[in-house]
Design a protein around this motif. Structure first.
Motif, PDB file in Angstrom:
ATOM      1  N   THR A   1       0.824  -1.215   0.000  1.00 55.25           N
ATOM      2  CA  THR A   1       0.000   0.000   0.000  1.00 55.25           C
ATOM      3  C   THR A   1       0.858   1.266   0.000  1.00 55.25           C
ATOM      4  O   THR A   1       0.419   2.313  -0.477  1.00 55.25           O
TER       5      THR A   1
ATOM      6  N   ILE B   1       1.568   1.564  -3.757  1.00 55.42           N
ATOM      7  CA  ILE B   1       0.362   2.035  -4.461  1.00 55.42           C
ATOM      8  C   ILE B   1       0.231   3.548  -4.311  1.00 55.42           C
ATOM      9  O   ILE B   1       0.018   4.276  -5.287  1.00 55.42           O
ATOM     10  N   ALA B   2       0.356   4.044  -3.076  1.00 57.45           N
ATOM     11  CA  ALA B   2       0.243   5.491  -2.854  1.00 57.45           C
ATOM     12  C   ALA B   2       1.320   6.243  -3.629  1.00 57.45           C
ATOM     13  O   ALA B   2       1.052   7.282  -4.246  1.00 57.45           O
TER      14      ALA B   2
ATOM     15  N   LEU C   1       0.670   6.295  -7.527  1.00 61.29           N
ATOM     16  CA  LEU C   1      -0.422   7.209  -7.876  1.00 61.29           C
ATOM     17  C   LEU C   1      -0.020   8.654  -7.619  1.00 61.29           C
ATOM     18  O   LEU C   1      -0.356   9.551  -8.395  1.00 61.29           O
TER      19      LEU C   1
ATOM     20  N   CYS D   1      -3.493   4.567 -13.023  1.00 61.53           N
ATOM     21  CA  CYS D   1      -4.215   3.745 -12.056  1.00 61.53           C
ATOM     22  C   CYS D   1      -3.326   2.584 -11.653  1.00 61.53           C
ATOM     23  O   CYS D   1      -2.301   2.306 -12.290  1.00 61.53           O
TER      24      CYS D   1
ATOM     25  N   PRO E   1      -5.795   6.452  -2.456  1.00 63.51           N
ATOM     26  CA  PRO E   1      -6.142   5.458  -3.453  1.00 63.51           C
ATOM     27  C   PRO E   1      -7.532   4.873  -3.178  1.00 63.51           C
ATOM     28  O   PRO E   1      -7.792   4.340  -2.101  1.00 63.51           O
TER      29      PRO E   1
ATOM     30  N   TYR F   1     -10.621   2.324  -4.609  1.00 64.77           N
ATOM     31  CA  TYR F   1     -10.858   1.185  -5.492  1.00 64.77           C
ATOM     32  C   TYR F   1     -12.249   1.260  -6.102  1.00 64.77           C
ATOM     33  O   TYR F   1     -13.248   1.443  -5.393  1.00 64.77           O
TER      34      TYR F   1
ATOM     35  N   LEU G   1      -7.442   0.995  -8.719  1.00 60.72           N
ATOM     36  CA  LEU G   1      -7.253   2.047  -7.729  1.00 60.72           C
ATOM     37  C   LEU G   1      -6.821   3.317  -8.442  1.00 60.72           C
ATOM     38  O   LEU G   1      -5.887   3.305  -9.256  1.00 60.72           O
ATOM     39  N   THR G   2      -7.516   4.409  -8.148  1.00 63.37           N
ATOM     40  CA  THR G   2      -7.144   5.710  -8.691  1.00 63.37           C
ATOM     41  C   THR G   2      -7.003   6.695  -7.546  1.00 63.37           C
ATOM     42  O   THR G   2      -7.473   6.456  -6.431  1.00 63.37           O
ATOM     43  N   ALA G   3      -6.355   7.825  -7.827  1.00 63.62           N
ATOM     44  CA  ALA G   3      -6.011   8.775  -6.769  1.00 63.62           C
ATOM     45  C   ALA G   3      -7.069   9.848  -6.605  1.00 63.62           C
ATOM     46  O   ALA G   3      -7.494  10.467  -7.584  1.00 63.62           O
TER      47      ALA G   3
END
Length: 257
Positions: A36, A39-40, A43, A49, A233, A235, A240-242
């Motif tokens: 995670t 992921i952050a 983005l 994504c 993020p 879902y 997942l988009t910001a």
């Protein structure tokens, strides 16, 4: 909800997720080291994504699409057949901007799929790098929350528990928290708060030892640093988009570790 406040619970391991009602609930997927956090970061640095998938084969298949980067790990190492690993330092803006990152990990993406299978419809991901964005979102939404820790192969780990405690410390005034797991997480965080990295190192946390054994100390320090990739993020529809909570899109992060 109890009174005017929504409820907050903490699942310290994926094996405990079935104990909580994830319907009409915000589920925060927490896999601090490193899914995670990565992921952050991706983005924050402009990835179009992130598509979380639960198998390496699925990741490879989706990677055939132009503009797609495949990435992931198994047991802390780059998974065979993938281009990139799970380090946030692999995704600077110059590399990831406007691309799709397809990601599979040992624990975090697996937990996200578990939440979906149990009917979760409102999923975000959380890590120390985007702590403030997560806390602000939970306060603003005024919905029940489950802080879901990815742990390590169902075994409770220290860093995900600490992040749950950090969230609780920010939002506790806005929630009804009658949950011993949440109390444990918050108590641990309050002890660790002065220096989270040193706390994890001094306690010889299992995932700290695993990743530092691979020479990934730099990743560990980054992933335990608050608000250096502070986006949210969210879902929806398989990706997942910001969300930036109305703030302008930030510039590339330049960690000094």
């Amino acid at each position: 909800m109890n009174g005017n406040k929504p409820a907050l619970h903490t699942a310290l391991s994926p094996s405990m997720l079935h104990l909580y009602d994830v319907n009409n609930t915000i589920v925060v997927i927490i896999d601090v080291l490193r899914a995670t956090s990565t992921i952050a970061t991706a983005l924050y640095n402009g990835a179009a994504c992130v598509v979380p998938v639960d198998t390496v084969a699925r990741c490879i298949a989706l990677g055939r699409t132009p503009g797609t980067v495949t990435a992931g790990e198994r047991d802390g190492k780059i998974a065979e057949g993938l281009q990139n690993g799970n380090s946030p330092f692999e995704y600077p803006r110059v590399f990831i901007e406007n691309k799709t990152l397809v990601l599979t990990t040992t624990n975090g993406t697996r937990l996200l799929y578990m939440a979906l299978e149990r009917g979760a419809k409102n999923i975000i991901t959380g890590s120390f790098p985007n702590l403030s964005a997560v806390a602000a979102h939970l306060i603003a939404q005024k919905q029940n929350v489950v802080l879901a820790c990815a742990a390590w192969k169902d075994r409770i780990n220290l860093e995900d528990t600490l992040f749950a405690g950090a969230v609780i410390d920010r939002v506790k005034a806005y929630f009804n928290i009658n949950c011993d797991s949440s109390t444990i997480a918050h108590t641990l965080f309050m002890e660790a708060k002065p220096d989270i990295y040193q706390f994890v190192k001094d306690r010889q946390a299992s995932h700290y030892l695993r990743l530092s054994g691979y020479g990934l100390e730099k990743d560990i320090r980054y992933c335990l640093s608050p608000d250096i990739a502070d986006i949210l993020p969210v879902y929806a529809e398989g990706k997942l988009t910001a969300a930036y909570n109305g703030d302008p899109r930030p510039q590339n992060i330049t960690p000094s570790f």
